[in-house]
Design a protein around this motif. Structure first.
Motif, PDB file in Angstrom:
ATOM      1  N   GLN A  72       1.009 -43.401  24.906  1.00 58.12           N
ATOM      2  CA  GLN A  72       1.833 -44.172  25.840  1.00 58.12           C
ATOM      3  C   GLN A  72       3.189 -44.492  25.214  1.00 58.12           C
ATOM      4  OE1 GLN A  72      -0.457 -47.649  26.837  1.00 58.12           O
ATOM      5  NE2 GLN A  72      -2.025 -46.467  27.923  1.00 58.12           N
ATOM      6  N   CYS A  80      -2.980 -55.821  22.913  1.00 55.85           N
ATOM      7  CA  CYS A  80      -2.560 -55.934  24.314  1.00 55.85           C
ATOM      8  C   CYS A  80      -1.181 -56.569  24.397  1.00 55.85           C
ATOM      9  CB  CYS A  80      -3.571 -56.763  25.118  1.00 55.85           C
ATOM     10  SG  CYS A  80      -3.900 -58.397  24.438  1.00 55.85           S
ATOM     11  N   GLY A 126      -1.790 -50.773  14.668  1.00 56.96           N
ATOM     12  CA  GLY A 126      -1.589 -49.463  15.265  1.00 56.96           C
ATOM     13  C   GLY A 126      -0.427 -48.768  14.585  1.00 56.96           C
ATOM     14  N   SER A 148      -1.177 -44.487  17.622  1.00 57.29           N
ATOM     15  CA  SER A 148      -2.575 -44.931  17.636  1.00 57.29           C
ATOM     16  C   SER A 148      -2.546 -46.445  17.752  1.00 57.29           C
ATOM     17  CB  SER A 148      -3.306 -44.512  16.355  1.00 57.29           C
ATOM     18  OG  SER A 148      -2.801 -45.254  15.266  1.00 57.29           O
ATOM     19  N   SER A 177      -5.265 -50.184  18.001  1.00 56.35           N
ATOM     20  CA  SER A 177      -6.575 -50.830  18.083  1.00 56.35           C
ATOM     21  C   SER A 177      -6.887 -51.154  19.541  1.00 56.35           C
ATOM     22  CB  SER A 177      -6.532 -52.113  17.254  1.00 56.35           C
ATOM     23  OG  SER A 177      -7.535 -52.987  17.684  1.00 56.35           O
ATOM     24  N   PRO A 178      -8.150 -50.975  19.972  1.00 60.07           N
ATOM     25  CA  PRO A 178      -8.491 -51.240  21.373  1.00 60.07           C
ATOM     26  C   PRO A 178      -8.305 -52.701  21.780  1.00 60.07           C
ATOM     27  CG  PRO A 178     -10.461 -50.640  20.101  1.00 60.07           C
ATOM     28  CD  PRO A 178      -9.284 -50.434  19.203  1.00 60.07           C
ATOM     29  N   ALA A 188      -2.899 -47.411  24.714  1.00 60.44           N
ATOM     30  CA  ALA A 188      -3.586 -46.256  24.124  1.00 60.44           C
ATOM     31  C   ALA A 188      -2.574 -45.281  23.542  1.00 60.44           C
ATOM     32  CB  ALA A 188      -4.428 -45.556  25.189  1.00 60.44           C
ATOM     33  N   ALA A 189      -3.068 -44.457  22.622  1.00 62.31           N
ATOM     34  CA  ALA A 189      -2.219 -43.440  21.984  1.00 62.31           C
ATOM     35  C   ALA A 189      -1.582 -42.568  23.062  1.00 62.31           C
ATOM     36  CB  ALA A 189      -3.065 -42.607  21.035  1.00 62.31           C
ATOM     37  N   VAL A 197      -4.817 -51.194  29.394  1.00 67.53           N
ATOM     38  CA  VAL A 197      -5.244 -50.943  28.015  1.00 67.53           C
ATOM     39  C   VAL A 197      -4.172 -50.107  27.326  1.00 67.53           C
ATOM     40  CG1 VAL A 197      -6.995 -49.841  26.569  1.00 67.53           C
ATOM     41  CG2 VAL A 197      -7.673 -51.015  28.677  1.00 67.53           C
TER      42      VAL A 197
END
Lengths: 231, 338
Positions: B146, B14, B62, B8, B10-11, B143-144, B141
Motif C-alpha cells: 500500500q 493502524c 514495519g 512490510s 505488523s498486523p 498491508a505491504a 488494515v
C-alpha cells in the motif's frame, strides 16, 4: 468527565421515556462545555469538559431541569421521527422464525402479526454503529437469546429476544434470533446524514414480499419520513 | 503529493488520530491514539495540525519507503529505528529523500510507538476522523504494497527532537469512583484500592484486563442492571471478578458493573505499561482530577517550546554506531553485575 443521570436500574418504557424526554429537553438549550449527551435504556450520560464547565455548575443545571416536571410521564420528544420499515419475515431473511414461533407457542403468521402490530421506540443505540434497541414488546416476546453466537447477521436483520427488537446497521455477530430483514439501512458513514435513527424515534414494521424488498427505494422512504422534521 | 510506501508492516499497526467525538449516542466510540500525548509530540515535532493522522504500532513496526521528500517523526514508546540500515534516534524529525528506507523494529520501551509525517497521512476521513476502528468499520488494515498518501506540509520542518517524557515510568495510576462504585461493598472497594494489578495478555485497543493480586473483585450478588453508556477509562468487572479498563475501541455500552474510572491524564501511562508489569491505583477526588487534566493539557500545549535542535543530522554523521542515539540502549555489555 461525565455526569450520569439515572432514572432507574432496569429497562422499562417509563424509565426510558424519562431518559429520552429529559435528553430532548436538555439538548434544546445545551450548556456550553457539554461535549455530548448519550441516552441509554435507563440513564443519560452527559459528557463535558470540566475546564470549560464546572462540575457543580452542570450538576446544578441538571438538578434544576430535573425538578421542572415528572419525566416519567413526560410526552415523547416532539422532534422524534416515525418510521414505517418494510420487512421480509422468515425464510433466508428470518432463519429463526420457526424457532421463535415454537418459543412463543404461536404459528409463524401469528408471530409476524404480533411483531408488526405495535409501534416500537428506539430505546438506545449501542453495541455497533447505528444499532438500535427497540422496545418494549408484549410479554409473549419474553424469551432468552440463543446460548450460541451466530458469527454474522446482515445489516437490517430483525433480531428478537427479551421483549426487544434489535436492528443492526452493520453486519454483526449476535446471540439474538433473526426473524426477518429490512432493506432499510440506517447507517452510511459516507452519507451527509450518516445516522438515520435516533434514540426516541418510533418504528413500525410492515410485512412485505421479497419482490417489494428487492424494489425498496431508500431515498423515497427518506423523502417521506424526513419531510417536515427539518432534518 | 508525496507518499510513504509500505514494504512490510505488523498486523496490529493502524492509522490513528484524535478520534471521533460526539457519536456515542449513535453507538460509535472515539477510537484515536492509545497514547494521545505521543500523538501531540508528533504534531509538535512536525508542525502538524492537531487532527493530523499517524501510524500507531503496538510492539512491532514495519518497513517503509519514501516516494518523495518527506519529513517524518517518531514518538511514544521507543522502538528500534533504522534509516537506510543505519540506527537513528527516536522522538525526533528525520528528513527522508526519495527511495530512503525506514525500518521501525520492535519495542524497546513502552508499548505503542508512532510514526508521523509532515502533512499527515491522508487516509479516508469517516465521521470527521481518520482513526481506524475495524470492528466498527472505520479505516482499513495496513498491508505491504500500500501507498499512504501524505498531505502538503504547512511549513518547512526543522530537524528537532523532544526529550523523553516521564510517564513511561509511571506505575501508580489515578482513578475516580463512579456512579456504579456503590454496587461494590466497602470491603470490596477497599480490597480493590489496596491491590497491585498486573497487565494481562488480554490487552488491545478495546481495553486491558488487569489482574489484581487480591483475587477476584465481586459486585453485590444478584445484581442485574440494564446496559448504559461506557466512558473511556471505565473499569468494568465481569462475572468472574476480573477488572478490565475500557479504552479507545471499547464497545459503546454494556451492563457489567463499573467500579471506577481511570483519569484521562493517565490513559497514556496505562497504555505504555508492558504486558506482565504491574501498577497500583489511587482513588482521587474529582477536583484533583480536574487539576490533573489541566496540567496534562498544558503539557500538550507547551510541547513546541520543548523542541530542541538535533546537534547534527544523523545523515551527516560518518560513524553513527559510535553514537549512543537511543537512550537506554547500550552495547549489551553490562557494567552493573550487582
Amino acid at each position: 468527565m461525565g455526569i450520569l443521570v439515572e432514572f432507574g436500574a432496569v429497562y422499562d418504557p417509563a424509565i426510558n421515556n424519562a431518559v429520552l424526554a429529559f435528553d430532548a429537553s436538555l439538548g434544546a438549550d445545551l450548556p456550553a462545555g457539554v461535549i455530548e449527551t448519550v441516552p441509554s435504556f435507563r440513564s443519560l450520560l452527559v459528557r463535558f469538559d470540566p475546564l470549560e464547565l464546572a462540575f457543580q455548575a452542570l450538576e446544578k443545571h441538571l438538578q434544576t431541569l430535573l425538578s421542572t416536571r415528572d419525566w416519567y410521564t413526560a410526552p415523547p420528544p416532539e422532534n422524534r421521527r416515525h418510521w414505517v420499515l418494510p420487512v421480509v419475515y422468515g425464510g433466508k431473511f428470518g432463519p429463526d422464525l420457526a424457532e421463535v414461533a415454537d418459543l412463543m407457542g404461536l404459528n409463524e403468521d401469528q408471530v409476524i402479526t404480533s411483531h408488526a402490530e405495535h409501534a416500537l421506540t428506539v430505546a438506545m443505540l449501542g453495541f455497533s454503529p447505528g444499532l438500535a434497541y427497540l422496545g418494549q414488546m408484549p410479554k409473549i416476546w419474553d424469551f432468552p437469546r440463543r446460548t450460541t453466537i451466530n458469527p454474522r447477521v446482515p445489516a437490517g436483520a430483525i433480531l428478537v429476544a427479551v421483549r426487544q427488537t434489535v436492528l443492526p446497521a452493520t453486519d454483526i455477530p449476535t446471540g439474538w434470533r433473526q426473524i426477518g430483514q429490512t432493506p432499510f439501512l440506517s447507517f452510511d458513514a459516507r452519507a451527509a446524514r450518516p445516522f438515520l435513527l435516533s434514540p426516541g424515534d418510533e418504528i413500525r414494521f410492515e410485512p412485505v414480499s421479497q419482490a417489494a424488498f428487492a424494489a425498496f427505494d431508500q431515498d423515497n422512504l427518506l423523502r417521506e419520513s424526513l419531510q417536515g422534521t427539518g432534518a | 503529493m508525496s507518499a510513504l510506501g509500505i514494504l512490510s508492516i505488523s498486523p496490529s499497526a493502524c492509522i490513528q488520530d484524535q478520534g471521533r467525538v460526539g457519536f456515542l449516542r449513535y453507538g460509535v466510540t472515539s477510537s484515536g491514539a492509545m497514547d494521545m500525548f505521543a500523538l501531540a509530540e508528533g504534531q509538535a515535532l512536525l508542525g502538524n495540525t492537531p487532527d493530523a493522522a499517524a501510524i500507531e504500532f503496538a510492539e512491532f513496526g514495519g518497513r517503509f519507503k519514501a516516494t518523495g521528500p518527506l519529513a517524518v517523526a517518531t514518538s511514544g514508546g521507543v522502538m528500534a529505528l533504522k534509516l537506510n540500515d543505519i540506527p537513528v534516534g527516536w522522538r525526533q524529525v528525520l528528513a527522508l529523500r526519495v527511495g530512503d528506507i525506514l525500518d521501525v523494529g520492535a519495542s524497546i520501551e513502552g508499548v505503542y510507538g508512532y510514526l508521523h509525517v509532515a502533512g499527515g497521512f491522508q487516509t479516508e476521513r469517516m465521521l470527521g476522523a481518520r482513526a481506524t476502528h475495524l470492528r466498527a468499520g472505520f479505516g482499513h488494515v495496513l498491508a505491504a504494497g500500500q501507498m499512504l498518501q501524505v498531505g502538503a506540509p504547512d511549513r518547512s520542518v526543522a530537524i528537532n527532537g523532544l526529550p523523553r517524557p516521564d510517564y513511561f515510568d509511571r506505575r501508580h495510576l489515578r482513578i475516580l469512583w463512579g456512579p456504579q462504585s456503590q454496587y461494590f461493598d466497602a470491603a470490596e472497594r477497599e480490597k480493590f484500592t489496596m491491590a497491585r494489578f498486573t497487565i494481562s495478555k488480554m490487552r488491545d485497543r478495546m481495553g486491558i484486563q488487569i489482574n489484581p493480586d487480591c483475587g477476584p473483585i465481586h459486585a453485590a450478588a444478584g445484581l442485574s442492571i440494564a446496559s448504559d453508556s461506557i466512558n473511556a477509562g471505565d473499569i468494568q468487572v465481569t462475572g468472574d471478578g476480573t477488572p478490565a479498563i475500557l479504552l479507545a475501541d471499547r464497545g459503546p455500552s454494556g451492563g457489567y458493573p463499573r467500579i471506577g474510572t481511570l483519569v484521562t491524564a493517565d490513559f497514556g501511562a496505562l497504555a505504555q505499561i508492558p504486558t506482565g508489569e504491574s501498577f497500583t491505583i489511587e482513588v482521587i477526588e474529582r477536583a484533583e482530577a480536574v487539576v490533573l487534566l489541566e496540567k496534562y493539557r498544558n503539557k500538550n500545549k507547551v510541547l513546541s517550546a520543548s523542541l530542541r535542535p538535533m546537534l547534527r543530522d544523523p545523515r551527516d554523521i560518518g560513524d553513527l554506531l559510535a553514537y549512543n542515539l537511543i537512550s537506554g540502549v547500550t552495547t549489551g555489555a553490562s557494567d552493573d553485575e550487582s
